[in-house]
Design an enzyme around this catalytic site. Structure first.
Site, PDB file in Angstrom:
ATOM      1  N   HIS A 126      13.478 -13.956 -19.581  1.00 43.03           N
ATOM      2  CA  HIS A 126      13.691 -12.919 -20.589  1.00 43.03           C
ATOM      3  C   HIS A 126      14.283 -11.683 -19.917  1.00 43.03           C
ATOM      4  O   HIS A 126      13.828 -11.259 -18.866  1.00 43.03           O
ATOM      5  CB  HIS A 126      12.368 -12.585 -21.277  1.00 43.03           C
ATOM      6  CG  HIS A 126      11.891 -13.673 -22.171  1.00 43.03           C
ATOM      7  ND1 HIS A 126      11.747 -13.515 -23.532  1.00 43.03           N
ATOM      8  CD2 HIS A 126      11.549 -14.961 -21.913  1.00 43.03           C
ATOM      9  CE1 HIS A 126      11.326 -14.657 -24.069  1.00 43.03           C
ATOM     10  NE2 HIS A 126      11.196 -15.540 -23.097  1.00 43.03           N
ATOM     11  N   HIS A 154       8.768 -16.347 -18.749  1.00 44.51           N
ATOM     12  CA  HIS A 154       8.524 -15.129 -19.514  1.00 44.51           C
ATOM     13  C   HIS A 154       8.067 -14.038 -18.558  1.00 44.51           C
ATOM     14  O   HIS A 154       7.399 -14.307 -17.563  1.00 44.51           O
ATOM     15  CB  HIS A 154       7.468 -15.351 -20.603  1.00 44.51           C
ATOM     16  CG  HIS A 154       7.471 -14.254 -21.626  1.00 44.51           C
ATOM     17  ND1 HIS A 154       6.828 -13.048 -21.420  1.00 44.51           N
ATOM     18  CD2 HIS A 154       8.054 -14.162 -22.840  1.00 44.51           C
ATOM     19  CE1 HIS A 154       7.019 -12.265 -22.470  1.00 44.51           C
ATOM     20  NE2 HIS A 154       7.764 -12.912 -23.344  1.00 44.51           N
ATOM     21  N   ASP A 173       4.515 -18.694 -27.528  1.00 48.71           N
ATOM     22  CA  ASP A 173       4.417 -17.291 -27.154  1.00 48.71           C
ATOM     23  C   ASP A 173       3.723 -17.185 -25.808  1.00 48.71           C
ATOM     24  O   ASP A 173       2.901 -18.037 -25.447  1.00 48.71           O
ATOM     25  CB  ASP A 173       3.647 -16.507 -28.220  1.00 48.71           C
ATOM     26  CG  ASP A 173       3.960 -15.024 -28.151  1.00 48.71           C
ATOM     27  OD1 ASP A 173       3.336 -14.334 -27.322  1.00 48.71           O
ATOM     28  OD2 ASP A 173       4.833 -14.567 -28.899  1.00 48.71           O
ATOM     29  N   GLU A 174       4.046 -16.133 -25.065  1.00 49.10           N
ATOM     30  CA  GLU A 174       3.440 -15.957 -23.753  1.00 49.10           C
ATOM     31  C   GLU A 174       1.925 -15.846 -23.824  1.00 49.10           C
ATOM     32  O   GLU A 174       1.223 -16.160 -22.864  1.00 49.10           O
ATOM     33  CB  GLU A 174       4.026 -14.726 -23.049  1.00 49.10           C
ATOM     34  CG  GLU A 174       3.760 -13.389 -23.724  1.00 49.10           C
ATOM     35  CD  GLU A 174       4.774 -13.046 -24.805  1.00 49.10           C
ATOM     36  OE1 GLU A 174       4.780 -11.886 -25.227  1.00 49.10           O
ATOM     37  OE2 GLU A 174       5.546 -13.937 -25.227  1.00 49.10           O
ATOM     38  N   LYS A 213       9.603 -21.999 -28.825  1.00 47.10           N
ATOM     39  CA  LYS A 213       8.893 -21.461 -27.668  1.00 47.10           C
ATOM     40  C   LYS A 213       7.446 -21.147 -27.992  1.00 47.10           C
ATOM     41  O   LYS A 213       7.141 -20.583 -29.044  1.00 47.10           O
ATOM     42  CB  LYS A 213       9.595 -20.185 -27.198  1.00 47.10           C
ATOM     43  CG  LYS A 213       8.862 -19.369 -26.145  1.00 47.10           C
ATOM     44  CD  LYS A 213       9.603 -18.087 -25.846  1.00 47.10           C
ATOM     45  CE  LYS A 213       8.801 -17.158 -24.964  1.00 47.10           C
ATOM     46  NZ  LYS A 213       7.620 -16.611 -25.671  1.00 47.10           N
ATOM     47  N   THR A 221      10.660 -18.066 -30.980  1.00 45.14           N
ATOM     48  CA  THR A 221       9.245 -18.001 -30.626  1.00 45.14           C
ATOM     49  C   THR A 221       8.419 -18.201 -31.890  1.00 45.14           C
ATOM     50  O   THR A 221       8.644 -17.520 -32.893  1.00 45.14           O
ATOM     51  CB  THR A 221       8.906 -16.639 -29.998  1.00 45.14           C
ATOM     52  OG1 THR A 221       9.800 -16.386 -28.911  1.00 45.14           O
ATOM     53  CG2 THR A 221       7.471 -16.617 -29.501  1.00 45.14           C
ATOM     54  N   LYS A 277       5.698 -17.849 -34.541  1.00 48.92           N
ATOM     55  CA  LYS A 277       4.847 -16.752 -35.003  1.00 48.92           C
ATOM     56  C   LYS A 277       3.967 -17.236 -36.154  1.00 48.92           C
ATOM     57  O   LYS A 277       4.371 -18.140 -36.874  1.00 48.92           O
ATOM     58  CB  LYS A 277       5.712 -15.574 -35.475  1.00 48.92           C
ATOM     59  CG  LYS A 277       6.721 -15.067 -34.461  1.00 48.92           C
ATOM     60  CD  LYS A 277       6.069 -14.392 -33.280  1.00 48.92           C
ATOM     61  CE  LYS A 277       7.127 -13.822 -32.333  1.00 48.92           C
ATOM     62  NZ  LYS A 277       6.526 -13.154 -31.166  1.00 48.92           N
ATOM     63  N   ASN A 292       0.799  -1.227   0.000  1.00 49.06           N
ATOM     64  CA  ASN A 292       0.000   0.000   0.000  1.00 49.06           C
ATOM     65  C   ASN A 292       0.831   1.275   0.000  1.00 49.06           C
ATOM     66  O   ASN A 292       0.348   2.341  -0.393  1.00 49.06           O
ATOM     67  CB  ASN A 292      -0.922   0.020   1.221  1.00 49.06           C
ATOM     68  CG  ASN A 292      -2.113  -0.887   1.051  1.00 49.06           C
ATOM     69  OD1 ASN A 292      -2.415  -1.311  -0.062  1.00 49.06           O
ATOM     70  ND2 ASN A 292      -2.788  -1.209   2.143  1.00 49.06           N
ATOM     71  N   SER A 347      15.583 -11.652 -26.354  1.00 49.41           N
ATOM     72  CA  SER A 347      14.510 -11.918 -27.310  1.00 49.41           C
ATOM     73  C   SER A 347      13.746 -10.632 -27.579  1.00 49.41           C
ATOM     74  O   SER A 347      13.480  -9.862 -26.667  1.00 49.41           O
ATOM     75  CB  SER A 347      13.561 -12.988 -26.743  1.00 49.41           C
ATOM     76  OG  SER A 347      12.475 -13.223 -27.609  1.00 49.41           O
TER      77      SER A 347
END
Length: 480
Positions: free
Chosen positions: A327, A294, A203-204, A201, A173, A175, A123, A379
């Site tokens: 990463h 990641h 992707d996240e 990999k 990664t 794609k 807080n 990356s």
């Protein structure tokens, strides 16, 4: 007089509000070896003295509250309170300070990053007397480190599992990050691994969406993994993303990956949470799985220089919580990361001991004793022309991960992987021969491309691609 009134009187209770600095600013205090030490970048509101601001941070992140309470008399404030013990003005800033706070170890549950952060970055970050607050660094005492398992395996065990030494590991990664079917996804995994990469990999963003459910993805990727291994004679890996909506589902996915014989799984540790991450790290050590981490969401926390938490703190927390890779930016790619700062937290991830070094933003000497190291992963927006710089910056104990820099090759996925493997081996050979990668990098790549058409094609397509923007988070310097 009632018993309650007598109790208040006996401890000298006096209701009201008093300045935090009267209790929590203690410049004479000498930090103990067992204290957790924190360096906060504090920007007070106009009119708030730095001593009061630093003391407020110490109070609100430990035992203090906004008013005196009579139950203070039922415990030992001196034993449990945080202490602001030193304040330095920030060079080049008119109203900004680095406030050093010491916390007694008894304030924190053993083996819990969750509990540690709930106090230290809780807080207090919304406190109105402060315009902004940022946690720059932590010193974790050995006594607390030893309550954590840490990374499931560490750098040396990973190299032994993979039987790969003397160079950075290569990854990719897959794609596009979203939208592929499981079968087409597995095809891309096979082509990249067959072309020479060590890892592919998830992707996240990829968990278990309608276009590709997790179990289907795991099956097709495992098939691709074993086919590539059989054809290359090398041990390969795919980061199976086990991140899920519940801890139970996360562990179920990790169990399935283990049953398939996968060497490594993956977790998004900030969006998934430290409790989930520590649970998965324990499972991975018990079951022989490596754990790739990641850092999705990190820039929400760490990118602004005046408020939030620096990534070096998140990196230390990850080493406690557990992960074999994380990463860490690229310095040269599309993501934020100044060279000296990046190298500072890369050393915090890998080394057993790091010294105070203001030139790299390290505020405390940190010893990790027997805690295994973590491989930094470079990356984000990198390609073959970056290979010399990446090899020189990150060294052998790293993972260099090319997503678009593999799958964007004009001839396809496998040639993209070949280009990266050839470029890496050229850089490692040149470095071992004593050549200067920083000065001769482009020449080294051009020389090797004469013998590799895949590398030559990659060099041509990405020859003009650069990401040259000034870093937001930079080291403090005096203004001229």
């Amino acid at each position: 007089m009632s018993p309650q009134t007598e109790t208040k009187a006996s401890v000298g209770f006096k209701a009201g509000v008093k300045d935090y600095k009267l209790t929590y600013y203690t410049p004479e205090y000498q930090p103990q070896d067992t204290d957790i030490l924190a360096a906060f970048r504090v920007t007070p509101q106009p009119g708030v003295p730095s001593e009061e601001a630093g003391a407020a941070v110490a109070a609100e992140s430990s035992t203090g509250t906004w008013t005196t309470v009579w139950t203070d008399g039922l415990t030992s404030s001196d034993r449990y309170k945080g202490r602001c013990y030193h304040i330095d003005p920030v060079p080049g800033e008119d109203n900004q300070y680095i406030c050093y706070v010491a916390y007694p170890l008894d304030l924190f549950e053993e083996g819990s990053v969750t509990n540690m952060f709930t106090s230290i970055v809780g807080n207090v970050f919304g406190f109105k007397a402060l315009r902004a607050l940022r946690l720059e660094d932590l010193r974790i005492p050995i006594a607390y480190i030893k309550t954590f398992q840490g990374p499931p395996h560490g750098i040396q065990v990973e190299r032994d599992k993979l039987n790969k030494y003397g160079r950075p590991l290569l990854g990719c990664t897959i794609k596009p990050k979203l939208g592929l079917s499981a079968k087409n996804y597995g095809r891309a995994v096979y082509e990249c691994l067959r072309g020479g990469l060590d890892f592919t990999k998830d992707d996240e963003n990829v968990n278990s969406q309608p276009f590709m459910r997790w179990r289907d993805r795991f099956l097709f990727c495992a098939e691709a993994l074993y086919k590539a291994q059989a054809e290359t004679g090398e041990i390969k890996g795919h980061y199976f993303n086990a991140t899920a909506g519940t801890c139970e589902e996360m562990i179920k996915r990790a169990v399935f990956a283990r049953e398939l014989g996968a060497p490594i799984v993956m977790h998004d540790y900030l969006t998934g949470g430290f409790t989930a991450n520590t649970s998965l790290a324990h499972y991975c050590r018990d079951n022989g799985l490596l754990l790739h981490i990641h850092r999705a969401m990190h820039a929400v926390i760490d990118r602004q220089k005046n408020h939030g938490m620096h990534f070096r703190v998140l990196a230390k927390a990850l080493r406690l919580s557990g992960g074999d890779h994380i990463h860490a930016g690229t310095v040269v790619g599309k993501l934020e990361g100044e060279r000296d700062i990046t190298l500072g937290f890369v050393d915090l991830l890998r080394d057993d001991h790091t010294e105070i070094d203001s030139s790299r933003g390290i505020y405390f000497t940190q010893s990790w004793v027997s805690t295994p190291g973590v491989l930094p992963v470079a990356s984000g927006g990198i390609h073959v022309w970056h290979m010399p710089a990446l090899t020189e910056i990150f060294g052998d104990d790293s993972v260099l991960q090319f997503g678009g820099g593999t799958l964007g090759h004009p001839w396809g996925n496998a040639p993209g992987a070949v280009a990266n493997r050839v470029a890496l081996e050229a850089c490692v050979q040149a470095r071992n021969e004593g050549r200067d990668l920083a000065r001769e990098g482009a020449t080294i790549i051009r020389e090797r491309s004469k013998w590799s058409p895949e590398l030559a094609a990659a060099c041509e397509v990405w020859k003009e691609i650069k990401f040259e923007f000034p870093a937001v988070d930079v080291l403090d310097k005096k203004k001229n």
